[in-house]
Scaffold this active site. Structure first.
Site, PDB file in Angstrom:
ATOM      1  N   SER A 123       0.818  -1.221   0.000  1.00 37.68           N
ATOM      2  CA  SER A 123       0.000   0.000   0.000  1.00 37.68           C
ATOM      3  C   SER A 123       0.846   1.263   0.000  1.00 37.68           C
ATOM      4  CB  SER A 123      -0.901   0.036   1.229  1.00 37.68           C
ATOM      5  OG  SER A 123      -1.670  -1.125   1.307  1.00 37.68           O
TER       6      SER A 123
ATOM      7  N   SER B 275       2.486  -3.317   8.191  1.00 34.72           N
ATOM      8  CA  SER B 275       2.447  -3.999   9.492  1.00 34.72           C
ATOM      9  C   SER B 275       3.788  -4.657   9.774  1.00 34.72           C
ATOM     10  CB  SER B 275       1.374  -5.092   9.500  1.00 34.72           C
ATOM     11  OG  SER B 275       0.138  -4.569   9.127  1.00 34.72           O
TER      12      SER B 275
ATOM     13  N   SER C 245     -10.952  -3.915   1.286  1.00 36.01           N
ATOM     14  CA  SER C 245     -12.066  -3.412   2.099  1.00 36.01           C
ATOM     15  C   SER C 245     -13.395  -4.091   1.717  1.00 36.01           C
ATOM     16  CB  SER C 245     -12.194  -1.900   1.912  1.00 36.01           C
ATOM     17  OG  SER C 245     -12.665  -1.630   0.614  1.00 36.01           O
TER      18      SER C 245
ATOM     19  N   GLU D  16      -3.383 -13.926   1.405  1.00 37.43           N
ATOM     20  CA  GLU D  16      -3.818 -13.041   2.488  1.00 37.43           C
ATOM     21  C   GLU D  16      -5.325 -13.210   2.723  1.00 37.43           C
ATOM     22  OE1 GLU D  16      -3.097  -8.885   1.752  1.00 37.43           O
ATOM     23  OE2 GLU D  16      -3.242  -8.413   3.870  1.00 37.43           O
TER      24      GLU D  16
END
Ligand SMILES: Cc1cc2nc3c(=O)[nH]c(=O)nc-3n(C[C@H](O)[C@H](O)[C@H](O)COP(=O)(O)OP(=O)(O)OC[C@H]3O[C@@H](n4cnc5c(N)ncnc54)[C@H](O)[C@@H]3O)c2cc1C
Length: 420
Positions: A112, A144, A383, A227
């Site tokens: 991202s 992350s 999302s 993922e």
């Protein structure tokens, strides 16, 4: 033919010989990696046993039952390894897989960017060739675990004249180098799970390019599919009981202490077992006779069971060699719904105690943490809106969103402030 019983017996016998709580975490992970029982679904020549998912799961059940810990948690095992197994050369598999599995090296996912999240192919971080190396400049965000990672799965633009999906390359970049700056971002939970990562003439060897020049989009999709599969099945990326890499400071610990300690508090990890947890809290708070609370708990339990069956359907399709269907998207949406319901119900049950945090709160503040983290679940891994778009377009056959022609060179697109 290999049956569940045979696998179970073999793993039990191996654990009897090899599980030793006095080893360090590093020594145990090395032993486990060598045995093929850490990730038995991986190919035999690459530290696995080539088992189908249903038999591989037996191994993790037995490891847990023996009180041992499984392979390292985090994005190396979950995302980098399956991507390298699918797209890497034999040299790359030799270089990266073992340190992933024995926890020597931790990984993060550098996908991202500020202007490229849902529309990931609009990324602007660029890689330019310099002899046997590539020079990286640009910014990533929401990375992350970057602060404890040794390597990053980096996607960068290598050809701005090609259409946006076609000029991207996938690299394994070393995080500890002068051109990489990591700045933590604090979340409303109080923790700093993710980071901004800035590349200023950072370097990566051409030998660390995974899947070929300008082929990064297909490689990134393998990472993203893994993922979604991990997230949709209720996981959070945590495979075992401890984080890999020297910076996570787990490798030197006595493995028996880690195994008997509390489970890792990974993102969203409570939601899979939240119906049972909320029954306990409702009893503790004297709310277990409340009709509304009981109905909501029943609904939560039902949704969680449906999620499990959906995950099983997806796994069965994979084991039968069928392409992934819409299960991953519906499972991811369901996780968001389960998380929101858990959040609302948990806070309703504990009432004013919801204002407390930490050890003064019921369940050491776990419900509050879950509530504060809840919005993340409907964002990461694609999302809710994006999952719905995919279901609309690819499953229901609805018209695609309007946008520029797919063949338009990236340089000609109006993406953020990019100058190409
Ligand atoms: C806890 C957490 C951990 C993360 N970890 C990582 C990580 O390790 N590595 C990494 O690379 N990224 C990571 N991410 C980033 C994550 O992948 C992105 O946040 C996500 O892809 C959304 O991108 P965005 O934040 O840029 O939002 P945007 O894409 O800007 O979207 C903003 C809003 O617009 C909606 N929207 C966007 N496009 C459409 C459309 N076409 N149709 C309908 N609605 C649309 C979205 O649903 C969203 O509600 C993490 C995110 C979170 C929350």
């Amino acid at each position: 033919m290999l049956t569940e019983e045979l696998v179970r017996d073999e793993v039990r016998a191996w654990l009897k010989e090899n599980w030793d709580p006095d080893l360090t975490v590093a020594q145990w992970w090395d032993r486990l990696a060598e045995s093929g029982w850490a990730m038995p679904q991986w190919p035999e020549e690459w530290f696995g046993r080539g088992l189908p998912g249903n038999l591989a799961r037996v191994a993790s059940e037995e490891i847990r039952a023996a009180g041992a810990i499984g392979p390292p948690s985090g994005l190396g095992v979950l995302l980098a390894a399956p991507t390298i197994i699918t797209h890497g050369t034999d040299d790359q598999k030799r270089r990266y897989l073992r340190p992933i599995l024995n926890g020597e090296e931790g990984w993060c996912q550098l996908f991202s960017e500020p202007g490229a999240g849902s529309d990931l192919a609009s990324l602007q971080c660029k890689a330019e060739r310099d002899g046997d190396e590539w020079v990286i400049n640009g910014q990533k965000v929401w990375t992350s675990g970057a602060q404890i990672a040794d390597l990053g799965m980096l996607i960068a633009r290598t050809d701005p004249d090609a259409p946006k999906h076609k000029g991207i390359t996938y690299f394994a970049i070393e995080m500890d180098q002068p051109g990489v700056e990591i700045r933590p971002l604090r979340e409303m939970t109080g923790r700093a799970l993710f980071n901004e990562v800035f590349f200023d003439d950072a370097r990566v060897a051409d030998a660390a390019c995974i899947g070929g020049l300008n082929e990064g989009w297909a490689v990134a999709n393998t990472t993203l599919a893994n993922e979604r599969a991990g997230l949709g099945s209720g996981g959070s990326g945590a495979v075992g009981g401890a984080a890999p890499g020297a910076k996570a400071r787990m490798l030197g610990k006595r493995v028996g202490d880690v195994a008997s300690g509390p489970p890792p508090r990974a993102a969203g990890s409570a939601s899979g077992r939240s119906a049972h947890m909320l029954v306990d809290v409702a009893r503790e708070q004297g709310r277990d006779r409340d009709v509304h609370v009981r109905q909501q708990i029943a609904q939560l339990y039902t949704l969680t069971e449906i999620g499990k069956f959906t995950a099983l359907r997806a796994k069965a399709a994979k084991a039968a060699g069928r392409a992934p269907g819409p299960e991953a998207n519906t499972a991811k949406l369901l996780m968001s719904r389960i998380t929101r319901l858990s959040r609302d119900l948990g806070l309703e049950i504990i009432g004013p105690h919801g204002m407390l945090m930490g050890k003064d709160a019921p369940m050491n503040g776990m419900l509050q943490e879950m509530a504060l983290f809840a919005p993340a679940v409907s964002i990461y891994g694609g999302s809710d809106e994006i999952q719905k778009n995919i279901i609309g377009e690819r499953v229901l056959g609805l018209p695609k969103e309007p946008g520029p022609d797919k063949g338009t060179p990236f340089r000609e697109l109006k993406v953020g402030t990019q100058a190409g």
